[in-house]
Design an enzyme around this catalytic site. Structure first.
Site, PDB file in Angstrom:
ATOM      1  N   HIS A   1       0.726  -1.469   0.356  1.00 45.53           N
ATOM      2  CA  HIS A   1      -0.455   0.520   0.126  1.00 45.53           C
ATOM      3  C   HIS A   1       0.627   0.759  -0.121  1.00 45.53           C
ATOM      4  CE1 HIS A   1      -2.513  -2.811   2.266  1.00 45.53           C
ATOM      5  NE2 HIS A   1      -3.261  -2.761   0.798  1.00 45.53           N
TER       6      HIS A   1
ATOM      7  N   LEU B   1       2.784  -9.308  -1.464  1.00 47.67           N
ATOM      8  CA  LEU B   1       2.509  -8.528   0.026  1.00 47.67           C
ATOM      9  C   LEU B   1       0.823  -8.733  -0.556  1.00 47.67           C
ATOM     10  CD1 LEU B   1       5.204  -5.590   1.229  1.00 47.67           C
ATOM     11  CD2 LEU B   1       4.918  -8.117   1.776  1.00 47.67           C
TER      12      LEU B   1
END
Ligand code: PAF
Length: 283
Positions: free
Chosen positions: A37, A184
């Site tokens: 992110h 991830l």
């Protein structure tokens, strides 16, 4: 960084910014933030005057109530990361704020939503279209940033943008991986220690399969990926499809598409954790 919890406030702040000629970069997230992110946030920070990150676990995109209930929620840690990354506004609305009444909209998402995640997670993409369209209407983004891990989701969002006629640039960003190759994901925290050592096998196998492209048929490569991963402890492939990068339609032969790279999209259950990944079979 300011934390904004109401639609009215984020809408005013961002529309004022746009009126002043400033660009707004939006990174939609469901929280439980990780380096993947943050790489999107950094890109948004580099390309826009104002950066908004939304943190909202969207109930309408979960077709499995247990998945919604167990989805990690880590607001304090998320805010610390966002502050450090130089975000202007963290938009963290409640469910009642985003959905004061039931969202009955059904989007005609077409062929990009009819394969892979579409049939596996009925209603999921419609829920994504509902929430992302709301986020676009409320935050007036010039650009919105999405990770390529959810490769099909980006195609669905582009389709929603086209249907709604929203003026926003969709920016797709490369998958961030751990040193061992595992993509991830917020769900990775649910992996046991043993699963953590097996799960990187997904990307390792995908990479090996790219090398086989010149000597094997597409079906042989698919079977190689499925068999290799299924032979690993606690791993079960839900689907592996090699698709056209824009239409998401599975191809049957390598020669079915020219001039762009086929993409192999996989979903694997590692124990009860559903992991998703993809790889480009470059020409
Ligand atoms: O990819 C996600 O995290 C979610 O699907 C999104 C785009 C934030 C919508 O809830």
């Amino acid at each position: 960084m300011e934390i904004i919890r109401t639609v009215k406030e984020i809408s005013t702040l961002t529309s004022e910014a746009r009126k002043q000629g400033k660009s707004v970069g939006l990174v939609p997230t469901m929280g439980a933030l990780h380096a993947g992110h943050i790489s999107l946030v950094e890109r948004a920070r580099a390309e826009n005057d104002i950066v908004v990150v939304s943190v909202f676990v969207n109930p309408t995109q979960f077709n499995n109530p247990t998945d919604l209930a167990t989805y990690p929620r880590t607001e304090e840690a998320d805010c610390r990361l966002l502050e450090t990354a130089g975000v202007d506004y963290a938009f963290i609305p409640s469910v009642e704020e985003m959905y004061p009444e039931k969202d009955e909209r059904v989007f005609d998402l077409g062929q990009v939503a009819e394969v892979m995640e579409g049939p596996m997670r009925p209603g999921h993409f419609n829920g994504v279209a509902q929430v992302v369209s709301k986020l676009f209407y409320y935050t007036h983004p010039t650009r919105a940033y999405f990770g390529e891990k959810d490769f099909q989701q980006i195609a669905v969002i582009r389709r929603m943008v086209e249907l709604e006629g929203i003026d926003v640039e969709i920016v797709d960003c490369p998958i961030k991986r751990a040193d061992n190759g595992l993509a991830l994901s917020s769900r990775n925290v649910r992996l046991t220690e043993a699963q953590r050592s097996t799960a990187p096998g997904i990307y390792k196998t995908l990479k090996e399969s790219v090398k086989l492209r010149s000597e094997k048929t597409l079906n042989e490569v698919k079977q190689y990926v499925i068999d290799s991963i299924n032979s690993m402890p606690e791993m079960e492939v839900e689907y592996y499809e090699i698709v056209h990068p824009l239409t998401m339609q599975p191809i049957k032969e390598w020669s079915d598409i020219e001039g762009c790279s086929p993409v192999g999209c996989i979903t694997v259950y590692c124990g009860d954790v559903r992991l998703i990944d993809n790889i480009k079979y470059n020409d």
